[in-house]
Design a protein around this motif. Structure first.
Motif, PDB file in Angstrom:
ATOM      1  N   ASN A 100      70.437  23.939  35.090  1.00 36.22           N
ATOM      2  CA  ASN A 100      70.298  25.068  34.316  1.00 36.22           C
ATOM      3  C   ASN A 100      69.039  26.142  34.682  1.00 36.22           C
ATOM      4  O   ASN A 100      69.485  27.285  34.979  1.00 36.22           O
ATOM      5  N   LYS A 101      68.018  25.315  35.045  1.00 37.80           N
ATOM      6  CA  LYS A 101      67.127  26.346  35.481  1.00 37.80           C
ATOM      7  C   LYS A 101      66.585  26.122  36.948  1.00 37.80           C
ATOM      8  O   LYS A 101      66.707  24.914  37.431  1.00 37.80           O
ATOM      9  N   LYS A 102      66.227  26.843  37.553  1.00 37.76           N
ATOM     10  CA  LYS A 102      65.620  26.690  38.982  1.00 37.76           C
ATOM     11  C   LYS A 102      64.341  26.181  38.942  1.00 37.76           C
ATOM     12  O   LYS A 102      63.538  26.529  38.277  1.00 37.76           O
ATOM     13  N   LEU A 103      64.324  25.185  39.825  1.00 34.11           N
ATOM     14  CA  LEU A 103      62.965  24.308  40.082  1.00 34.11           C
ATOM     15  C   LEU A 103      62.310  24.616  41.236  1.00 34.11           C
ATOM     16  O   LEU A 103      63.239  24.906  42.432  1.00 34.11           O
ATOM     17  N   SER A 104      61.147  24.682  41.388  1.00 37.80           N
ATOM     18  CA  SER A 104      60.524  24.910  42.818  1.00 37.80           C
ATOM     19  C   SER A 104      59.377  23.699  42.895  1.00 37.80           C
ATOM     20  O   SER A 104      58.875  23.158  41.934  1.00 37.80           O
ATOM     21  N   CYS A 105      59.006  23.588  44.183  1.00 41.06           N
ATOM     22  CA  CYS A 105      58.178  22.464  44.543  1.00 41.06           C
ATOM     23  C   CYS A 105      56.872  22.911  44.174  1.00 41.06           C
ATOM     24  O   CYS A 105      56.363  23.833  44.568  1.00 41.06           O
ATOM     25  N   VAL A 111      65.856  22.202  46.377  1.00 41.27           N
ATOM     26  CA  VAL A 111      65.828  21.098  45.500  1.00 41.27           C
ATOM     27  C   VAL A 111      66.885  20.334  45.563  1.00 41.27           C
ATOM     28  O   VAL A 111      68.069  20.976  45.673  1.00 41.27           O
ATOM     29  N   LYS A 112      66.845  18.965  45.930  1.00 38.14           N
ATOM     30  CA  LYS A 112      68.073  18.095  45.893  1.00 38.14           C
ATOM     31  C   LYS A 112      67.944  17.203  45.000  1.00 38.14           C
ATOM     32  O   LYS A 112      67.204  17.059  44.386  1.00 38.14           O
ATOM     33  N   VAL A 113      69.290  16.572  44.607  1.00 36.52           N
ATOM     34  CA  VAL A 113      69.297  15.407  43.529  1.00 36.52           C
ATOM     35  C   VAL A 113      69.719  14.055  44.164  1.00 36.52           C
ATOM     36  O   VAL A 113      70.608  14.092  45.000  1.00 36.52           O
ATOM     37  N   GLY A 114      68.769  13.024  43.740  1.00 31.38           N
ATOM     38  CA  GLY A 114      69.289  11.760  44.033  1.00 31.38           C
ATOM     39  C   GLY A 114      69.270  10.496  42.918  1.00 31.38           C
ATOM     40  O   GLY A 114      68.790  10.916  41.937  1.00 31.38           O
ATOM     41  N   ARG A 115      69.680   9.427  43.027  1.00 24.23           N
ATOM     42  CA  ARG A 115      69.926   8.477  42.122  1.00 24.23           C
ATOM     43  C   ARG A 115      69.451   7.397  42.385  1.00 24.23           C
ATOM     44  O   ARG A 115      69.765   6.581  43.538  1.00 24.23           O
ATOM     45  N   GLN A 116      68.336   6.683  41.366  1.00 28.64           N
ATOM     46  CA  GLN A 116      67.779   5.563  41.696  1.00 28.64           C
ATOM     47  C   GLN A 116      68.699   4.179  40.912  1.00 28.64           C
ATOM     48  O   GLN A 116      68.979   4.546  39.914  1.00 28.64           O
ATOM     49  N   THR A 117      69.321   3.446  41.664  1.00 36.93           N
ATOM     50  CA  THR A 117      70.053   2.496  40.938  1.00 36.93           C
ATOM     51  C   THR A 117      69.890   0.959  41.208  1.00 36.93           C
ATOM     52  O   THR A 117      68.891   0.814  41.849  1.00 36.93           O
ATOM     53  N   ASP A 134      69.381  -0.865  30.108  1.00 42.26           N
ATOM     54  CA  ASP A 134      69.009  -0.092  31.367  1.00 42.26           C
ATOM     55  C   ASP A 134      69.887   1.199  31.549  1.00 42.26           C
ATOM     56  O   ASP A 134      70.857   1.276  31.163  1.00 42.26           O
ATOM     57  N   SER A 135      69.131   1.845  32.538  1.00 47.98           N
ATOM     58  CA  SER A 135      69.874   3.100  32.920  1.00 47.98           C
ATOM     59  C   SER A 135      69.597   3.555  34.234  1.00 47.98           C
ATOM     60  O   SER A 135      68.342   3.317  34.924  1.00 47.98           O
ATOM     61  N   ASP A 136      70.311   4.336  34.889  1.00 48.79           N
ATOM     62  CA  ASP A 136      69.863   4.791  36.277  1.00 48.79           C
ATOM     63  C   ASP A 136      68.909   5.964  35.900  1.00 48.79           C
ATOM     64  O   ASP A 136      68.993   6.502  34.938  1.00 48.79           O
ATOM     65  N   ILE A 137      68.278   6.178  37.046  1.00 47.92           N
ATOM     66  CA  ILE A 137      67.460   7.470  37.049  1.00 47.92           C
ATOM     67  C   ILE A 137      67.736   8.603  38.117  1.00 47.92           C
ATOM     68  O   ILE A 137      68.038   8.116  39.303  1.00 47.92           O
ATOM     69  N   GLU A 138      67.840   9.680  37.627  1.00 45.19           N
ATOM     70  CA  GLU A 138      68.038  10.770  38.523  1.00 45.19           C
ATOM     71  C   GLU A 138      66.946  11.520  38.872  1.00 45.19           C
ATOM     72  O   GLU A 138      66.145  11.788  38.039  1.00 45.19           O
ATOM     73  N   TYR A 139      66.648  11.867  40.389  1.00 47.48           N
ATOM     74  CA  TYR A 139      65.422  12.384  40.791  1.00 47.48           C
ATOM     75  C   TYR A 139      65.910  13.783  41.146  1.00 47.48           C
ATOM     76  O   TYR A 139      66.801  13.873  41.842  1.00 47.48           O
ATOM     77  N   TYR A 140      65.069  14.985  40.925  1.00 49.89           N
ATOM     78  CA  TYR A 140      65.151  16.260  41.617  1.00 49.89           C
ATOM     79  C   TYR A 140      63.993  16.008  42.485  1.00 49.89           C
ATOM     80  O   TYR A 140      62.866  15.837  42.091  1.00 49.89           O
ATOM     81  N   CYS A 171      59.574  18.703  51.741  1.00 48.44           N
ATOM     82  CA  CYS A 171      58.247  17.961  51.878  1.00 48.44           C
ATOM     83  C   CYS A 171      58.502  16.838  51.081  1.00 48.44           C
ATOM     84  O   CYS A 171      57.880  15.800  51.087  1.00 48.44           O
ATOM     85  N   GLY A 172      59.452  16.353  50.321  1.00 46.79           N
ATOM     86  CA  GLY A 172      59.860  15.142  49.576  1.00 46.79           C
ATOM     87  C   GLY A 172      59.256  15.113  48.311  1.00 46.79           C
ATOM     88  O   GLY A 172      59.230  13.744  47.695  1.00 46.79           O
ATOM     89  N   THR A 173      58.499  15.970  47.657  1.00 47.98           N
ATOM     90  CA  THR A 173      57.746  15.767  46.376  1.00 47.98           C
ATOM     91  C   THR A 173      59.026  15.648  45.431  1.00 47.98           C
ATOM     92  O   THR A 173      59.727  16.333  45.150  1.00 47.98           O
ATOM     93  N   VAL A 174      58.908  14.474  44.430  1.00 52.60           N
ATOM     94  CA  VAL A 174      59.458  14.272  43.355  1.00 52.60           C
ATOM     95  C   VAL A 174      59.270  15.364  42.122  1.00 52.60           C
ATOM     96  O   VAL A 174      58.011  15.321  41.739  1.00 52.60           O
ATOM     97  N   ILE A 175      60.014  16.223  41.877  1.00 51.94           N
ATOM     98  CA  ILE A 175      59.764  17.322  40.813  1.00 51.94           C
ATOM     99  C   ILE A 175      60.134  16.662  39.595  1.00 51.94           C
ATOM    100  O   ILE A 175      59.266  17.179  38.533  1.00 51.94           O
ATOM    101  N   LYS A 176      61.091  16.212  39.239  1.00 53.61           N
ATOM    102  CA  LYS A 176      61.656  15.859  37.852  1.00 53.61           C
ATOM    103  C   LYS A 176      62.387  14.569  38.113  1.00 53.61           C
ATOM    104  O   LYS A 176      63.089  14.151  38.927  1.00 53.61           O
ATOM    105  N   GLN A 177      62.208  13.681  36.881  1.00 54.98           N
ATOM    106  CA  GLN A 177      63.065  12.250  36.734  1.00 54.98           C
ATOM    107  C   GLN A 177      63.614  12.479  35.641  1.00 54.98           C
ATOM    108  O   GLN A 177      63.013  12.852  34.498  1.00 54.98           O
TER     109      GLN A 177
END
Length: 67
Positions: free
Chosen positions: A2-7, A15-21, A37-43, A48-54
């Protein structure tokens, strides 16, 4: 998303999205036989690879859990 994220480190808006499983899933603590338990999604910043949001994808699995 919904909202733009910046590093916060490099300022990139790419910003890319990945999932830890699997074994790296979020689970209740202390771990019990019938663990929730639950999967975690990472933005993360594609530059530079900085994790912005989980985000926990299934937070409702923890609603009736008491520590």
């Amino acid at each position: 998303m919904n909202k733009k994220l910046s590093c916060p480190d490099c300022g990139s808006m790419e910003v890319k999205v990945g999932r830890q499983t699997y074994y790296a899933r979020l689970s209740n603590y202390p771990v019990k036989l019938f663990n929730r338990d639950s999967d975690i999604e990472y933005y993360f910043c594609a530059k530079c690879g900085t994790v912005i949001k989980q985000v926990v994808l299934n937070p409702e699995r923890f609603n009736d859990y008491e520590q």
